[in-house]
Design a protein around this motif. Sequence first.
Motif, mmCIF file in Angstrom:
data_model
loop_
_atom_site.group_PDB
_atom_site.id
_atom_site.type_symbol
_atom_site.label_atom_id
_atom_site.label_comp_id
_atom_site.label_asym_id
_atom_site.label_seq_id
_atom_site.Cartn_x
_atom_site.Cartn_y
_atom_site.Cartn_z
ATOM 1 N N ILE A 10 -10.131 4.476 -7.881
ATOM 2 C CA ILE A 10 -8.802 3.776 -7.403
ATOM 3 C C ILE A 10 -9.434 3.912 -6.168
ATOM 4 N N ASN A 11 -9.589 2.609 -5.317
ATOM 5 C CA ASN A 11 -10.163 1.915 -4.155
ATOM 6 C C ASN A 11 -9.473 2.608 -2.901
ATOM 7 N N ILE A 12 -10.522 3.452 -1.853
ATOM 8 C CA ILE A 12 -9.250 3.817 -1.104
ATOM 9 C C ILE A 12 -9.908 3.003 0.521
ATOM 10 N N ILE A 18 1.004 -1.084 -0.042
ATOM 11 C CA ILE A 18 0.280 -0.060 -0.386
ATOM 12 C C ILE A 18 0.744 1.085 -0.004
ATOM 13 N N VAL A 19 0.549 2.406 -0.190
ATOM 14 C CA VAL A 19 0.941 3.469 -0.384
ATOM 15 C C VAL A 19 0.224 4.922 0.084
ATOM 16 N N LYS A 20 0.651 5.654 1.153
ATOM 17 C CA LYS A 20 -0.327 6.733 1.182
ATOM 18 C C LYS A 20 0.064 8.271 0.700
ATOM 19 N N LEU A 21 -1.159 8.225 -0.087
ATOM 20 C CA LEU A 21 -1.388 9.412 -0.383
ATOM 21 C C LEU A 21 -1.659 11.106 0.169
ATOM 22 N N SER A 22 -1.019 12.064 0.735
ATOM 23 C CA SER A 22 -1.708 13.111 1.259
ATOM 24 C C SER A 22 -1.592 14.703 0.701
ATOM 25 N N LEU A 23 -2.543 15.064 0.784
ATOM 26 C CA LEU A 23 -2.872 16.587 0.091
ATOM 27 C C LEU A 23 -2.810 17.024 1.363
ATOM 28 N N VAL A 24 -1.487 18.129 1.330
ATOM 29 C CA VAL A 24 -1.183 19.426 2.349
ATOM 30 C C VAL A 24 -1.912 20.697 1.801
ATOM 31 N N VAL A 53 -5.502 6.132 2.287
ATOM 32 C CA VAL A 53 -4.614 5.082 1.628
ATOM 33 C C VAL A 53 -5.188 3.760 1.059
ATOM 34 N N VAL A 54 -4.290 4.098 -0.312
ATOM 35 C CA VAL A 54 -4.585 2.877 -1.566
ATOM 36 C C VAL A 54 -3.367 1.769 -1.643
ATOM 37 N N ASP A 55 -3.975 1.277 -3.169
ATOM 38 C CA ASP A 55 -2.914 0.313 -3.200
ATOM 39 C C ASP A 55 -1.892 0.784 -3.448
ATOM 40 N N GLU A 56 -0.714 -0.386 -3.553
ATOM 41 C CA GLU A 56 0.275 0.636 -4.079
ATOM 42 C C GLU A 56 0.445 1.206 -5.847
ATOM 43 N N THR A 74 -13.467 16.516 -3.243
ATOM 44 C CA THR A 74 -13.173 16.504 -4.219
ATOM 45 C C THR A 74 -12.056 15.545 -4.381
ATOM 46 N N MET A 75 -11.876 15.542 -3.621
ATOM 47 C CA MET A 75 -10.547 14.185 -3.497
ATOM 48 C C MET A 75 -10.724 12.556 -3.550
ATOM 49 N N PHE A 76 -11.996 12.479 -2.913
ATOM 50 C CA PHE A 76 -12.252 10.885 -3.278
ATOM 51 C C PHE A 76 -13.060 10.828 -3.937
#
Lengths: 409, 409
Positions: free
Chosen positions: A369-371, A340-346, A384-387, A359-361
Motif C-alpha cells: 500500500i502506497n502512502i 483517497i481515504v485517510k487511515l489513522s492510528l489513535v 492518506v492512501v488510495d481508496e 511499525t505503521m509504515f
Amino acid sequence: MALLVQKFGGTSVGTPERIEAIAAKIKRYRDNGDDVVVVVSAMSGETDRLIGLARAISEAPPPREMDVLLSTGEQVTIALLSMALQKRGCPARSYTGSQVHILTDSAHCKARIQDIDGSRIQQDLQQGKVVVVAGFQGVDEQGNITTLGRGGSDTTAVALAAALKARECQIFTDVDGVYTTDPRVVPNARRLERITFEEMLEMASLGSKVLQIRSVEFAGKYNVPLRVLSSFAEGPGTLITYEDETMENALISGIAFNRDEAKITVLGVPDQPGVAHKLLGPVAAANIEVDMIVQNMAPDGATTDFTFTVHRNDYDRAIEVVRRTAGEMGAREVAGDDKIVKLSLVGVGMRSHAGIASTMFETLANEGINIRMISTSEIKISVVVDEKYLELGVRALHDAFKLEGPAAG
Amino acid sequence: MALLVQKFGGTSVGTPERIEAIAAKIKRYRDNGDDVVVVVSAMSGETDRLIGLARAISEAPPPREMDVLLSTGEQVTIALLSMALQKRGCPARSYTGSQVHILTDSAHCKARIQDIDGSRIQQDLQQGKVVVVAGFQGVDEQGNITTLGRGGSDTTAVALAAALKARECQIFTDVDGVYTTDPRVVPNARRLERITFEEMLEMASLGSKVLQIRSVEFAGKYNVPLRVLSSFAEGPGTLITYEDETMENALISGIAFNRDEAKITVLGVPDQPGVAHKLLGPVAAANIEVDMIVQNMAPDGATTDFTFTVHRNDYDRAIEVVRRTAGEMGAREVAGDDKIVKLSLVGVGMRSHAGIASTMFETLANEGINIRMISTSEIKISVVVDEKYLELGVRALHDAFKLEGPAAG
C-alpha cells in the motif's frame, strides 16, 4: 445512589413501542436507587417530516421559524416518554429547553449553550421524579426558541450533566460502545472499556460516528464522564474520561478511517513566506473546510509542493478556487484526487513510545500500500492512501497492533 | 388603519398549499393598511395524530403531559404560516402561547385564560410585523404548558382581540357567515349581515356549530366585535356585536335546531318543595348536563309531572339515575324518548313583540306537528318535537317568519 443523565436518540424513541422499552430501562436504573435526568431527541423521521413541511412552503425558511418548527419534534417525545414512565408508576415530568432555561446565544439552527439553571430539575429530583428534558433546543435571552443543530441532543445531555454535577452522562445509541475500529471492516474489532476524551475526539472527528464531536469537547471541557452504551441491549458500554492510573496501558486505542476525503496538490509553487496563507485563504473564504495540510520542498530546491485534503463534497469547488490562486502565484501545476481515504492510528500511549510510526509504515508497505500523505499529532498518526486499500490497510494495522478482541462467538 | 385579530382553524391550514393561500389573504389585509394578529389551530388531522401516539402508550395519559404533546400542533402551524408570510415579503413573527404570556389557570386540557401581556405583540406591530400566535394554548404561573381544550383557538383570538383592543376579531371558517338556519335543511336560508351576541349564543348552543360558545361569551363580556367569514372565499361574512340603532329590525334572526337531544319524564311525583332538586341533583352528580326543564301539575292536582332533556349520548345513564331517584320519591312512572329534536326561534326582536309564540305554534299545528315540550327565554322560544318532523318544522317556520334570502342563483 448517584445522578445519571441519560440521552436517547431518535432511533431509540422511534415508535411508541420503543419509547415504552426505554421507559422500562430508565425505571430499572431508578429502581436501583439512581436519580435520572433523561434527554431525548425527536422520534426518528419526525425532523425530516418537519423539514419537508417547511420546504413545501419556502426554499429558504427563516432560521428563527425553523427553530420554532423543529423544536416540536423533541417536545412530542418528552411528553410521550413521561407518559410511559408514569404508566409504570415512575413519577416523571417533562420540560422543553425553554422551561428549564437552557440559555443559548441567538444563532438560530446552530445555537450554543451558555447557561443552564438546574434548580427546577433539582427540585423534581428531590421529590423522586425522573426529569425528561427535550434535547437539541434552548431559548435565547429574548425568549426566542433556538436549536443547537442536528445531533445537538448529545450536547444538551452533557451540558445538563455538567450543570447538575452528574456522575455520568450516558449516551444510548444503536451500538454497544466504542470499538477499536469499525466492526463492519474488521469483524473481530474489540469494544473498549475506556478511552480518553482526546482519543475519542480523534476517533469521532475521523469518522467514527458514535458521538457528536461537540458533545465530546464539551464533556472534556467540563470533565463530565461520558458513557456510550446500547439502547437495545444490556452491557457496560465504553466510558470516556480523562486518562488515569487505572487505564489499560495500550499504545493504540483504535484505528479510525474516513472515506469522505479528497486531496488537492499544488506543484512547483515559488517558495516564499506566506504560501500556505495565499493558497488556503481563498479556500476558507469559500467556506470550505480543510483537513490535512502538508508542505514539502520540491526537488528543485526553489519551489515547494503543497497538498491538502477537503471533504469529498467540496472537491470540485475547492479545486476551482485553487486553480485560480495557483495561476496567480505562478505555480507549475494543480493536481487532485478524490479517490483517497485517510487511515489513522489513535492512542494516548503513543506519546511515550517511539516506533509506532515505523511499525505503521512497515505494515502498509508489506501489503503493497502506497502512502500518499502523512500527518502526525501528539496522539495520532494519519496516512492518506488510495481508496481501494481502505479495508486491507485497516485490517493489517488492526492485526499489527494486536487490537483484536476474543473471536466472536 | 385598524387592528384586526384573525383566526384560522385547522381545515384552513390543513396543508402547506392552504397555508400559502391564507398567507396571501393575510397579506391583502396588511397591504390595505391594517395591522394583523393571526391566531391559528393545528393542521387538521394533527391533533388526532398526536392523541393516537399518546393512546398507543397510555389509556389515561397525565393531562399535564397531554398538554405538552398537543401544544406542538399549533406550534408547527405558526412556524409554517410565518415562513409563508415572510416568503411574500410580509414581515412576520411567530409566538407560542407561552412566549406571549397567555396566562391561564392550571386546569390542564381545559384551562381558562386569566391574563395576556400584549406588550411584545404591540412592539412587533409597531415594527410593521404580522404577529402569528398559537391558538388553544397558554402557560400557567409555574411555567407549565396548558391547553384550553378543543376549539380553544377561537377563545385565544377573542382574548387577544380584547387585550389588544382590536377593532374586530375575525373568525375564518369553512362557511361564509351565520345563516338564518342550516342551508342543508333550508336551501334558501339567508346569510345574516349582523347578529347580536345574545342571539349568536342561542344559535351556537342550539347546535349551529359555527363558533365555540365560550369564545362568543368571551367576546360579549369584553365587547369585542366578532366577524365570521370564509377562509376560502371573499365576502363580508356576519358581524356579531351588541344590538345598536342601525341593526335590521327583524323579529327573528334565525332558527336553530339540535338533533342530539333526548327527553326523560317522571310522571306522578308527589308534589312537595324540592322535587326538582331531588330529581336533578343525582343527575348533576353523575356529570350529566341537563338542557330544558319543564314541570307541570298533573291532572290529579296532588302530584306533578317533571320533564327534562339531556344529550342523547347521556340518555341511558341519565334514565338509570332518574329511575333510582324516582323510585325513592314514590313517583308513578319514568318514561323517556331519544327520538326527539329541539327547534328554536331566536331573535332579540321578539322581546318587544307579542304573537311570535302563537305564530310558531300555529305554523307547526298546520303541518300536523305535535309539540312535546315548550320552553321560552327573553330572546328564544324552543319546542321539542318528534325527530321525524325536524326538516318539515324548520322549513315551515323559516317560511312563516319570512327569513328566506334571494333565490339561489
